[in-house]
Design an enzyme around this catalytic site. Structure first.
Site, mmCIF file in Angstrom:
data_model
loop_
_atom_site.group_PDB
_atom_site.id
_atom_site.type_symbol
_atom_site.label_atom_id
_atom_site.label_comp_id
_atom_site.label_asym_id
_atom_site.label_seq_id
_atom_site.Cartn_x
_atom_site.Cartn_y
_atom_site.Cartn_z
ATOM 1 C CG ASP A 144 -7.089 -2.316 -3.076
ATOM 2 O OD1 ASP A 144 -7.628 -1.296 -2.603
ATOM 3 O OD2 ASP A 144 -5.851 -2.500 -3.079
ATOM 4 C CB SER A 161 -0.959 -0.044 1.199
ATOM 5 O OG SER A 161 -1.961 0.910 1.089
ATOM 6 C CG HIS A 200 -6.078 -2.035 0.640
ATOM 7 N ND1 HIS A 200 -5.228 -1.595 -0.363
ATOM 8 C CD2 HIS A 200 -5.591 -1.521 1.794
ATOM 9 C CE1 HIS A 200 -4.293 -0.843 0.165
ATOM 10 N NE2 HIS A 200 -4.480 -0.779 1.470
#
Length: 334
Positions: free
Chosen positions: A271, A171, A301
């Site tokens: 996501d 991320s 995610h």
């Protein structure tokens, strides 16, 4: 100077889409993070993450170091994780996720232990400074200093060969890894040979009305990460709206993506960051880099933090290990 411290093969086509019916989406929504206003509640979320992780690691498997910053203003904590059985010489330098605002080496310790055990490699986790106390570029500077120091001399943490260093992040941490690789090139510094980007943040617009990416509209509400949360993270990380389009913040905006390390990008189907991560892979490939993109279908995610028996985690590490094993991997044709 590094000092001991107490730092707090089966792949799928990335373009393949599998339908998600309303019932499945409703079930997945039960696993969504509680809706909070990150601008006000980030400290509560940090405390909750640490309590949830409850890291219990034998002292011989996790060793803490502190690296003085070049400015002499602070120390950068680093935790080195050793696998139960080391089966490869690669060293994974890991930047954690959390929107540049939450997450640390304590809350990510279970994830890093899994990473070490499932790859058979040493993992070096960087506890970079977080916004809003330390907005951009503070955290990026910490990550850049650590990787540059390791590339110059990796021996203080028991690494014998800098050729074996692999950048990896998830991320926001994958965002930092991508930007660090670009900065190393621009500074004329030796770079890493490989990078692994797990569902990276690469673009600045996550508004469902204006984003160029379908995944922002398809998965921006009711799941693990929302459009509103990403917007809050950006506001805390880069308070100046004009600065959020800088390629040092969002690497998909970089004009020059040439000469980047061999790259594996893993995205999650459900996501909102999925499409921008895959777009970054396409952009890297268009700049004649060696890139492989893999989408984990049915995954949310942040799935890399799930228990190691989770299907998405097992699939991701199968792909990661194949990537690490294949030194002569050719350019991905997909």
């Amino acid at each position: 100077m590094w000092t001991r411290g107490r730092a707090k093969r089966q792949t799928n086509n990335a373009e393949q889409r599998s339908p998600v019916n309303r019932f499945v989406r409703a079930i997945l929504g039960l696993f969504a993070a509680p809706r909070v206003d990150m601008r006000e509640d980030y400290e509560k979320v940090r405390r909750f993450q640490r309590q949830l992780a409850v890291p219990r690691v034998p002292t011989n498997r996790a060793v803490d170091y502190e690296v003085p910053s070049e400015a002499g203003t602070h120390h950068i904590p680093v935790r080195v994780f050793h696998p139960k059985e080391q089966t490869r010489d690669d060293v994974l330098v890991f930047f954690h996720g959390g929107g540049w605002v939450i997450g640390d080496v304590d809350s990510y310790t279970p994830t890093c232990m899994n990473m070490a055990d499932l790859t058979g490699a040493v993992v070096v986790a960087v506890d970079y400074r977080l916004a809003p106390e330390h907005p951009f570029p503070a955290g990026l500077e910490d990550c850049y200093q650590i990787i540059r120091s390791l590339l110059d001399d990796p021996t203080p943490v028991g690494i014998e060969n800098a050729d074996n260093i692999v950048l990896i992040g998830d991320s926001a941490g994958a965002n930092l890894a991508a930007v660090v690789s670009l900065q190393l090139r621009d500074e004329g510094h030796r770079g890493v040979s490989r990078q692994i980007l797990l569902y990276p943040v690469t673009y600045w617009d996550h508004n469902a009305d204006t984003s160029p990416f379908d995944s922002v509209r398809e998965h921006g509400e009711g799941l693990r990460l929302t459009n509103a949360e990403v917007q809050a993270y950006f506001e805390l990380y880069v308070p100046d709206p004009n600065g959020r389009k800088d390629w040092n913040v969002v690497p998909l905006m970089a004009r020059d993506l040439k000469d980047q390390p061999r790259t594996l990008i893993i995205t999650a189907e459900l996501d909102l960051l999925r499409d921008e991560g895959e777009a970054y892979g396409q952009a890297l490939r268009g700049a004649d880099n060696n890139v492989h993109v893999h989408r984990v279908n049915g995954a949310l995610h942040g799935f890399i933090a799930l228990p190691r028996l989770a299907r998405a985690v097992r699939e991701a590490y199968e792909v990661i290990n194949a990537f690490l094993d294949d030194e002569a991997q050719t350019k991905d044709p997909t």
